[in-house]
Design an enzyme around this catalytic site. Structure first.
Site, short mmCIF file in Angstrom:
data_model
loop_
_atom_site.label_atom_id
_atom_site.label_comp_id
_atom_site.label_asym_id
_atom_site.label_seq_id
_atom_site.Cartn_x
_atom_site.Cartn_y
_atom_site.Cartn_z
N THR A 67 -4.47 0.05 -3.94
CA THR A 67 -5.12 1.21 -4.55
C THR A 67 -4.92 1.12 -6.05
O THR A 67 -3.81 0.89 -6.52
CB THR A 67 -4.52 2.51 -3.99
OG1 THR A 67 -4.68 2.52 -2.57
CG2 THR A 67 -5.22 3.73 -4.58
N ASP A 97 0.24 2.93 8.16
CA ASP A 97 -0.91 2.17 7.66
C ASP A 97 -0.48 0.86 7.00
O ASP A 97 -0.26 0.76 5.80
CB ASP A 97 -1.73 2.99 6.67
CG ASP A 97 -3.13 2.39 6.47
OD1 ASP A 97 -3.33 1.21 6.86
OD2 ASP A 97 -4.01 3.08 5.94
N ASP A 154 0.83 -1.22 0.00
CA ASP A 154 0.00 0.00 0.00
C ASP A 154 0.86 1.26 0.00
O ASP A 154 0.50 2.25 0.65
CB ASP A 154 -0.94 -0.01 1.21
CG ASP A 154 -2.19 0.83 0.97
OD1 ASP A 154 -2.49 1.14 -0.21
OD2 ASP A 154 -2.88 1.18 1.96
N ASN A 189 0.19 7.45 2.50
CA ASN A 189 0.70 6.63 3.61
C ASN A 189 2.12 7.02 4.01
O ASN A 189 2.80 6.26 4.69
CB ASN A 189 0.64 5.14 3.24
CG ASN A 189 -0.79 4.63 3.27
OD1 ASN A 189 -1.67 5.23 3.87
ND2 ASN A 189 -1.02 3.50 2.62
N LYS A 234 1.97 4.64 -1.15
CA LYS A 234 1.39 5.76 -1.88
C LYS A 234 1.62 7.01 -1.04
O LYS A 234 1.90 6.92 0.17
CB LYS A 234 -0.10 5.54 -2.16
CG LYS A 234 -0.95 5.28 -0.92
CD LYS A 234 -2.39 4.97 -1.30
CE LYS A 234 -3.23 4.65 -0.06
NZ LYS A 234 -4.63 4.32 -0.40
#
Length: 380
Positions: A215, A195, A177, A182, A179
């Site tokens: 995502t 996260d 994850d 985060n 990105k």
């Protein structure tokens, strides 16, 4: 940007709370006894609750809950409290991911990863109490600037690389994850990954994960094709992140954020590069955005990434030891001042008894670094 989460892993994730087979044989334990040890451990720990914290401000929002700036009433220390909806976690079969997230945050001793202070649960919610990172979200800065000069990108990417290397190679964790949303910044402008709700354990060499998770703009081709994936998906998202930090947008973006068209562009894998992008940056991004995960730079070790010409000016040891001044220090200080002036919350979070209480997730409760010793697996 929302997260996708389709199904539970095809191969059941082994709880990181469980002892390995070799450990069980050596210690004469079995998984049932190990679970019982956690129940006993949690029963003797001081039971934290939301009542132990004063809510100051809401500072973030995720797929399964919200993040608040809080003060612990008995010591007046400031923390970030992540409150997650247990029903959503159970509905999406993410119980094991919650345990993994807790273990990563608890066990990680890395300058560029957020650290866990406490965790507990109620009938309806999970709570992670984290160190408070006061420089704000990197995503907000990127939105305002719509891209950074490449020396700034080199600095941020290098700190992210050290964090990913630690997760993938030391903790055997696939992040899944990465990105801008985060990435948090300390007041001095250094990166902190946060996260880990979509993280999973890296399996044996010939085993892979099959969950459609992440995502959309950052999904690797092997996830979309459901071919099975491992830590190389983090290399792909690193390439997406570097492109986005330079240009202000992801390489496979669609103006209407049409999910199917974004997925088509990812699988087609023909990004365009602005003429202002350096040759070194383009080469690195191309090397990370290889459709075949085994051909991605870093697939055989992160040294190949760190030795790339794009990072020729990075002193990796000094960076790890926080001896390099961040080019984002001024941004982070401004963000910190803004966060200090947020409007206080008018109401407090309250846990009310539920008519349909959800099961307790064994292995979540944590009351400090010196408490949870028995049975915990510290060397992933």
């Amino acid at each position: 940007m929302g997260n996708l989460c389709e199904t539970k892993e095809t191969t059941q994730i082994t709880s990181v709370q469980m002892l390995s087979k070799q450990q069980e044989e050596t210690n004469g334990c079995n998984s049932e006894k190990n679970q019982n040890s956690y129940k006993m451990l949690e029963s003797v720990q001081k039971k934290l609750s939301i009542d132990d914290f004063l809510m100051l401000n809401q500072i973030g929002k995720g797929a399964f809950g919200k993040v608040f700036k809080v003060k612990k009433k008995d010591n007046d220390k400031i923390y970030a409290l992540k409150a997650m909806n247990k029903k959503q976690i159970f509905d999406n079969n993410l119980e094991q991911n919650a345990i993994i997230e807790k273990e990563v945050l608890n066990n990680s001793k890395h300058p560029f990863i957020v650290n866990l202070k406490y965790s507990f649960q109620s009938q309806t919610k999970l709570y992670f109490v984290l160190e408070y990172i006061d420089g704000g979200e990197f995503y907000q800065i990127l939105q305002r600037t719509q891209g950074f000069p490449e020396p700034v990108v080199q600095f941020v990417a290098a700190e992210v690389i050290l964090a990913l290397e630690y997760l993938n190679m030391k903790l055997n964790i696939i992040y899944r994850d990465l990105k801008p949303e985060n990435l948090l910044l300390t007041k001095s402008g250094h990166v902190k990954l946060t996260d880990f709700g979509l993280a999973t354990k890296k399996k044996d060499k010939n085993q892979k994960s099959y969950t459609l998770v992440g995502t959309t703009e950052y999904l690797a081709p092997e996830i979309l094709r459901k071919e099975g994936h491992s830590f190389e998906v983090d290399l792909w998202t690193l390439g997406i992140l570097i492109y986005e930090m330079i240009t202000g947008k992801t390489p496979f973006a669609h103006p209407e954020r049409n999910q199917m068209k974004i997925q088509y562009l990812i699988l087609k894998n023909n990004p365009t590069y602005p003429p202002t992008m350096s040759k070194d940056a383009k080469d690195l991004i191309n090397s990370l955005l290889q459709t075949n995960p085994q051909l991605r730079i870093g697939a055989n070790g992160y040294d190949t990434i760190k030795n790339h010409s794009f990072f020729s000016k990075i002193n990796w040891q000094d960076l790890y030891e926080l001896k390099v001044k961040s080019p984002l220090k001024t941004f982070a200080e401004d963000n910190s001042n803004r966060l200090q002036n947020l409007k206080p919350m008018s109401t407090q979070l309250i846990d009310t008894p539920s008519n349909n209480p959800l099961p307790q997730i064994i292995g979540i409760s944590f009351s400090g670094n010196d408490i949870e010793k028995a049975g915990s697996v510290k060397n992933y």
